[in-house]
Design a protein around this motif. Sequence first.
Motif, PDB file in Angstrom:
ATOM      1  N   ARG A  58       0.831  -1.218   0.000  1.00 41.44           N
ATOM      2  CA  ARG A  58       0.000   0.000   0.000  1.00 41.44           C
ATOM      3  C   ARG A  58       0.863   1.264   0.000  1.00 41.44           C
ATOM      4  O   ARG A  58       0.439   2.306  -0.481  1.00 41.44           O
ATOM      5  CB  ARG A  58      -0.940   0.014   1.198  1.00 41.44           C
ATOM      6  N   GLY A  59       2.062   1.166   0.550  1.00 45.70           N
ATOM      7  CA  GLY A  59       2.953   2.319   0.601  1.00 45.70           C
ATOM      8  C   GLY A  59       3.910   2.415  -0.568  1.00 45.70           C
ATOM      9  O   GLY A  59       4.697   3.352  -0.650  1.00 45.70           O
ATOM     10  N   GLU A  60       3.839   1.460  -1.473  1.00 45.36           N
ATOM     11  CA  GLU A  60       4.719   1.471  -2.642  1.00 45.36           C
ATOM     12  C   GLU A  60       4.029   2.212  -3.782  1.00 45.36           C
ATOM     13  O   GLU A  60       2.966   1.825  -4.231  1.00 45.36           O
ATOM     14  CB  GLU A  60       5.050   0.042  -3.060  1.00 45.36           C
ATOM     15  N   VAL A  61       4.644   3.278  -4.230  1.00 44.44           N
ATOM     16  CA  VAL A  61       4.088   4.109  -5.291  1.00 44.44           C
ATOM     17  C   VAL A  61       4.859   3.823  -6.579  1.00 44.44           C
ATOM     18  O   VAL A  61       6.055   4.099  -6.655  1.00 44.44           O
ATOM     19  CB  VAL A  61       4.188   5.608  -4.931  1.00 44.44           C
ATOM     20  N   PRO A  62       4.180   3.256  -7.590  1.00 48.87           N
ATOM     21  CA  PRO A  62       4.856   2.949  -8.854  1.00 48.87           C
ATOM     22  C   PRO A  62       5.470   4.201  -9.466  1.00 48.87           C
ATOM     23  O   PRO A  62       4.833   5.246  -9.554  1.00 48.87           O
ATOM     24  CB  PRO A  62       3.733   2.408  -9.741  1.00 48.87           C
ATOM     25  N   GLY A  63       6.741   4.095  -9.867  1.00 44.59           N
ATOM     26  CA  GLY A  63       7.406   5.206 -10.526  1.00 44.59           C
ATOM     27  C   GLY A  63       7.972   6.264  -9.589  1.00 44.59           C
ATOM     28  O   GLY A  63       8.555   7.246 -10.042  1.00 44.59           O
ATOM     29  N   LEU A  64       7.815   6.078  -8.283  1.00 47.43           N
ATOM     30  CA  LEU A  64       8.292   7.080  -7.331  1.00 47.43           C
ATOM     31  C   LEU A  64       9.811   7.170  -7.374  1.00 47.43           C
ATOM     32  O   LEU A  64      10.507   6.162  -7.315  1.00 47.43           O
ATOM     33  CB  LEU A  64       7.835   6.715  -5.910  1.00 47.43           C
ATOM     34  N   ALA A  65      10.307   8.375  -7.505  1.00 41.37           N
ATOM     35  CA  ALA A  65      11.750   8.637  -7.542  1.00 41.37           C
ATOM     36  C   ALA A  65      11.966  10.042  -7.004  1.00 41.37           C
ATOM     37  O   ALA A  65      11.010  10.776  -6.757  1.00 41.37           O
ATOM     38  CB  ALA A  65      12.278   8.520  -8.972  1.00 41.37           C
ATOM     39  N   ASP A  66      13.213  10.406  -6.831  1.00 38.87           N
ATOM     40  CA  ASP A  66      13.552  11.768  -6.444  1.00 38.87           C
ATOM     41  C   ASP A  66      12.843  12.712  -7.417  1.00 38.87           C
ATOM     42  O   ASP A  66      12.945  12.545  -8.631  1.00 38.87           O
ATOM     43  CB  ASP A  66      15.072  11.936  -6.515  1.00 38.87           C
ATOM     44  N   SER A  67      12.116  13.685  -6.902  1.00 35.57           N
ATOM     45  CA  SER A  67      11.297  14.553  -7.750  1.00 35.57           C
ATOM     46  C   SER A  67      12.117  15.265  -8.826  1.00 35.57           C
ATOM     47  O   SER A  67      11.604  15.573  -9.895  1.00 35.57           O
ATOM     48  CB  SER A  67      10.549  15.574  -6.900  1.00 35.57           C
ATOM     49  N   LYS A  68      13.376  15.504  -8.554  1.00 32.09           N
ATOM     50  CA  LYS A  68      14.232  16.180  -9.537  1.00 32.09           C
ATOM     51  C   LYS A  68      14.527  15.281 -10.738  1.00 32.09           C
ATOM     52  O   LYS A  68      14.957  15.767 -11.783  1.00 32.09           O
ATOM     53  CB  LYS A  68      15.538  16.625  -8.886  1.00 32.09           C
ATOM     54  N   LEU A  69      14.323  13.985 -10.599  1.00 35.22           N
ATOM     55  CA  LEU A  69      14.604  13.041 -11.677  1.00 35.22           C
ATOM     56  C   LEU A  69      13.367  12.710 -12.507  1.00 35.22           C
ATOM     57  O   LEU A  69      13.478  11.992 -13.507  1.00 35.22           O
ATOM     58  CB  LEU A  69      15.183  11.746 -11.096  1.00 35.22           C
ATOM     59  N   LEU A  70      12.198  13.201 -12.101  1.00 35.66           N
ATOM     60  CA  LEU A  70      10.950  12.883 -12.786  1.00 35.66           C
ATOM     61  C   LEU A  70      10.556  13.980 -13.772  1.00 35.66           C
ATOM     62  O   LEU A  70      10.822  15.157 -13.537  1.00 35.66           O
ATOM     63  CB  LEU A  70       9.813  12.700 -11.774  1.00 35.66           C
ATOM     64  N   THR A  71       9.871  13.578 -14.836  1.00 40.09           N
ATOM     65  CA  THR A  71       9.294  14.566 -15.750  1.00 40.09           C
ATOM     66  C   THR A  71       8.103  15.216 -15.038  1.00 40.09           C
ATOM     67  O   THR A  71       7.559  14.649 -14.079  1.00 40.09           O
ATOM     68  CB  THR A  71       8.793  13.888 -17.037  1.00 40.09           C
ATOM     69  N   PRO A  72       7.672  16.390 -15.488  1.00 42.25           N
ATOM     70  CA  PRO A  72       6.510  17.025 -14.856  1.00 42.25           C
ATOM     71  C   PRO A  72       5.266  16.119 -14.827  1.00 42.25           C
ATOM     72  O   PRO A  72       4.560  16.072 -13.823  1.00 42.25           O
ATOM     73  CB  PRO A  72       6.276  18.276 -15.704  1.00 42.25           C
TER      74      PRO A  72
END
Length: 177
Positions: A58-72
């Motif tokens: 339930r706490g695992e968010v698919p695609g979660l990464a450091d926000s600076k590494l994610l596209t908008p």
Amino acid sequence: MSVLPRGLTIRRDAGLYGYERALRRFGLEPIAGVDEAGRGACAGPLVAAAVILPEGRRGEVPGLADSKLLTPLARERCYHQVVRRALAWSVVVIGPEECDRLGMHVANVEALRRALARLDVRPSYVLTDGFPVDGLEVHGPCPVHRRRFVNVRRAEGLVDNEHEEDPMPVLEAEDAR
């Protein structure tokens, strides 16, 4: 308190959830992540967010990464997943006037403290990027630059960065909670 439990060892290859699993083995849960965005800006608000994600899938968010590494787009998708899955989350905005009056470091620590204090669930351990948040009687912080290895640190970094870019959803999000 800024002390790791004695004997706590986290393997480098433990993955994103290894740090949190190790803390939970010591009975430290729930675990909150707290961080700020806007500290380096010359103008504008300082935004701090705190997040507690549930244990397990339930706490695992698919695609979660450091926000600076994610596209908008990916950042927005993950943000909505984090807010939906979180046991508790909060966002605090400190305006430029208060930052100028307090000084940036004091305003930063105060924002982290306020974000943690506003959580509906009291954490047993707080992961930060190295700033201890005194006065909460809660264990912490996380070693500097561990965001890439800790799930809740990624989540709160995502929440505060989303609200730094557009602080108005803070009011809407608070009304929706």
